[in-house]
Design an enzyme around this catalytic site. Structure first.
Site, PDB file in Angstrom:
ATOM      1  N   ILE A 129       0.849  -1.187   0.000  1.00  9.54           N
ATOM      2  CA  ILE A 129       0.000   0.000   0.000  1.00  9.54           C
ATOM      3  C   ILE A 129       0.886   1.239   0.000  1.00  9.54           C
ATOM      4  O   ILE A 129       1.649   1.474   0.942  1.00  9.54           O
ATOM      5  CB  ILE A 129      -0.926   0.030   1.235  1.00  9.54           C
ATOM      6  CG1 ILE A 129      -1.732  -1.258   1.351  1.00  9.54           C
ATOM      7  CG2 ILE A 129      -1.849   1.242   1.180  1.00  9.54           C
ATOM      8  CD1 ILE A 129      -2.568  -1.342   2.628  1.00  9.54           C
ATOM      9  N   ASP A 130       0.808   2.021  -1.061  1.00  8.42           N
ATOM     10  CA  ASP A 130       1.528   3.296  -1.138  1.00  8.42           C
ATOM     11  C   ASP A 130       0.564   4.408  -0.748  1.00  8.42           C
ATOM     12  O   ASP A 130      -0.504   4.553  -1.346  1.00  8.42           O
ATOM     13  CB  ASP A 130       2.048   3.540  -2.560  1.00  8.42           C
ATOM     14  CG  ASP A 130       3.056   2.492  -2.993  1.00  8.42           C
ATOM     15  OD1 ASP A 130       3.714   1.902  -2.115  1.00  8.42           O
ATOM     16  OD2 ASP A 130       3.186   2.258  -4.209  1.00  8.42           O
ATOM     17  N   VAL A 131       0.949   5.199   0.257  1.00  9.12           N
ATOM     18  CA  VAL A 131       0.046   6.232   0.761  1.00  9.12           C
ATOM     19  C   VAL A 131       0.701   7.609   0.708  1.00  9.12           C
ATOM     20  O   VAL A 131       1.926   7.740   0.819  1.00  9.12           O
ATOM     21  CB  VAL A 131      -0.408   5.936   2.206  1.00  9.12           C
ATOM     22  CG1 VAL A 131      -1.242   4.679   2.266  1.00  9.12           C
ATOM     23  CG2 VAL A 131       0.784   5.836   3.144  1.00  9.12           C
TER      24      VAL A 131
END
Length: 205
Positions: A129-131
């Site tokens: 997950i890239d946030v």
């Protein structure tokens, strides 16, 4: 509770290792095989290799370099980048990698996470997950090497990935990537509180 693990996350570009800053400006940092040898000596717990352009360039993983890495490495390995179907994941596992890191492909095909987990176990699938924070301070999920903004809430997406069969999560702060400013503890605390699987912190170390 699992003990803390040290997992260097190494970015592949072609057959070189690079380091990005906030997902941009990749700079050459070394040869992957020599780097593996160094980490063998340092006895880190795992190594994670991410091909940062495979998905955006719509190409397969570089199986040649991955085979060389697997043959040289003395510790568990994970890999992500350019994996769009279960057959590709199975090939990487057969090379000698223990875990498959899935990011963009999980959005395009929810069943892929479950299919890989059913094939080799939940522990072999890492949901990535890239946030990034928007101008209002809200966290948003990005895919395709940070180029595509998704509408899913990162907490809900983390829970979905767990339900789909991911055995771990790799949470990368795009704002902290390559900055040496430390991890984004806020989003990490929110995600770890919402799931029951291990979470790997990435970005800002």
């Amino acid at each position: 509770m699992l003990r803390t693990r040290i997992i260097p996350c190494l970015q592949l570009l072609d057959e070189s290792l690079v380091k990005t800053v906030k997902f941009g400006n990749p700079g050459y940092v070394g040869d992957p095989i020599n780097t593996v040898r160094i980490f063998n000596e340092l006895e880190v717990d795992e190594l994670c290799f991410l091909d940062i352009r495979a998905t955006s360039q719509n190409r397969q993983p570089n199986f040649k370099i991955l085979t060389e890495i697997a043959n040289e490495c003395f510790m568990p390995l994970s890999y992500g980048g350019g994996i769009t179907n279960a057959d590709t994941a199975k090939k990487i596992l057969s090379i000698g990698f223990e875990k498959i890191v899935i990011n963009t492909a999980a959005f395009n095909n929810f069943k892929l996470v479950t299919e890989i987990a059913n094939y080799s176990g939940n522990q072999s699938v890492v949901g990535s997950i890239d946030v990034k924070k928007n101008i209002f301070g809200n966290y948003q999920v990005y895919t395709n090497d940070g180029a595509t903004k998704q509408t899913k809430d990162p907490i809900h997406w983390a829970q979905e990935l767990e339900n789909l069969g991911a055995g771990e999560l790799l949470v990368t702060s795009m704002d902290r990537d390559g900055t040496w400013k430390g991890y984004d503890l806020e989003i990490l605390k929110r995600i770890t509180s919402a799931v029951n699987i291990p979470v790997i912190a990435n970005g800002g170390a």
